[in-house]
Design an enzyme around this catalytic site. Structure first.
Site, PDB file in Angstrom:
ATOM      1  CE  LYS A  62      39.275  45.076  41.590  1.00  0.00           C
ATOM      2  NZ  LYS A  62      40.599  45.581  42.073  1.00  0.00           N
TER       3      LYS A  62
ATOM      4  CG  ASP B 200      41.134  41.292  39.459  1.00  0.00           C
ATOM      5  OD1 ASP B 200      41.789  40.528  40.191  1.00  0.00           O
ATOM      6  OD2 ASP B 200      41.438  42.478  39.259  1.00  0.00           O
TER       7      ASP B 200
END
Length: 401
Positions: free
Chosen positions: A100, A227
């Site tokens: 990401k 995350d």
């Protein structure tokens, strides 16, 4: 006596610095993943099973034929693996594990638990690892291998921690052979390890007939990493709290918009240098609204971790400044992702020429990428491929091998 021998080499792939990066947004073939010299666990066992009669020869005095019988020390393990394949609905699974970027990252406060509160626009991109899971006959231990030296293979690795967490939550008795084909660099601010953990949780659930919902997997994952829950979004999400509070949003940026990733070898532990009095005061909701309405631009790509990262690594600040100067008109925005040390240029897949010409950047990691999403109840797939590959005893041919 004459003899013959077959060798099955399981070579580990060298970790490319990405200087000749492939276009991840263009169609690619599955053969690009399986390179010469690679032999997975199941293939290796199949080769060993054939090595029973090694050679024949004749005795010069008696004229009688002699046969050398070679004992296969792994035959018992082979039989166990066959039993696993016979009894399991799903025996092997290959998944893409994307990373990401943080399009903006605001640090909004310090928490009592020692973490920082953040508000960030996360988006999955097409650079990623590939992970192969095979059911193991063992009921006591997972076995992890990888192509990159230095990656931990014990329970300090988030993949193993995720599998342990899944067994704890569901009482599953499945253990796995896992091979991690690593493409995402570590210490990059790209969430590669978190993605691997989310992928492992999703895989374990597939092997266990999906007894847990995606929402449960997402909630559980926050126990081992801030995350990780994001990767159970559909690819674009506004994240708050430690990062574990995930709000799915429609992709605010066209998925075909390309980017280039430039990562120096050095990582930078930014949290210890972060000072809240030096962070931006811009409302993160306002940033999200502006991106959704007008698209990406340099002024909305705020990362409060850039100043401490640039303090630790002045060379990283110089890299960003040089990319900005060299790429005027080429990039819509240039910024650091997450805690660094990856510099992202949005709008073009091509790095500026100085990265190739200047000896200071001969060892940087380079990759192009594009934005990526997934459908509900499906995992992420690398663009142009069908890398999410299942295998059952009745459909072995569907496995990417």
């Amino acid at each position: 006596m004459a003899s013959s021998q077959f060798l099955c080499n399981q070579n580990l792939y060298p970790f490319s610095n990405g200087r000749k990066s492939s276009n991840l947004c263009k169609k690619s073939s599955l053969s690009a993943f399986w390179r010469p010299g690679y032999c997975n666990f199941h293939q290796k066992l199949q080769f060993q099973r054939t090595l029973i009669v090694r050679a024949t020869a004749s005795d010069s005095k008696t004229g009688r034929k002699q046969v050398e019988i070679v004992y296969d020390p792994d035959e018992r393990l082979n039989k166990l693996a066959d039993e696993v394949d016979k009894n399991a609905c799903l025996s092997r699974l290959t998944l893409f594990s994307p990373c990401k970027i943080n399009i903006f990252l605001r640090i909004t406060g310090k928490r009592e638990d020692g973490f920082h509160d953040l508000a960030s626009l996360f988006h999955v991109i097409s650079l990623g690892d590939k992970i192969k899971f095979s059911l193991s006959p063992s009921k006591t231990k997972d076995s992890l291998s990888t192509n990159v030296p230095g990656v931990p293979l014990d329970d300090t690795n988030l993949i193993i921690r995720a599998l342990n967490l899944y067994r704890k939550k569901t009482s599953s008795d499945n253990f796995f052979w896992i091979h991690l084909d690593k493409k995402v660099p570590t210490g990059a601010g790209l969430g590669g390890g978190s993605s691997n953990a989310a992928t492992a949780l999703w895989a374990a659930n597939q092997f266990n007939n999906c007894v847990a919902s995606e929402k449960e997997l997402q909630e559980w994952s926050s126990e081992i990493g801030s995350d990780i829950p994001f990767f159970f979004s559909h690819g674009a999400a506004y994240c708050t709290g430690r990062g574990e509070v995930v709000q799915d949003i429609p992709p605010p940026i066209p998925l075909d918009m390309s980017m280039v990733l430039i990562k120096p070898q050095q990582a930078c532990p930014t949290a210890e240098r972060l000072r809240l009095d030096q962070t931006s005061k811009v409302d993160p909701v306002a940033l999200l609204e502006k991106i959704s309405e007008k698209g990406i631009s340099q002024d909305v790509c705020i990362n409060d971790l850039e100043p401490p990262a640039f303090e630790i690594l002045p060379s990283l600040k110089k890299l960003k400044q040089r990319v900005l100067a060299a790429g005027r008109g080429q990039y819509d925005a240039v910024f650091m992702s997450g805690s660094g040390s990856t510099i992202v240029g949005i709008g073009s897949p091509d790095p500026p020429q100085f990265v190739y010409d200047d000896e200071d950047y001969q060892d940087v990691f380079l990759s192009e990428a594009c934005f990526l999403t997934r459908e509900e109840n499906q995992w992420y797939a690398e663009p142009g491929t069908t890398m999410n590959s299942f295998s059952s005893p009745s459909d072995v041919s569907s496995t990417v091998e």
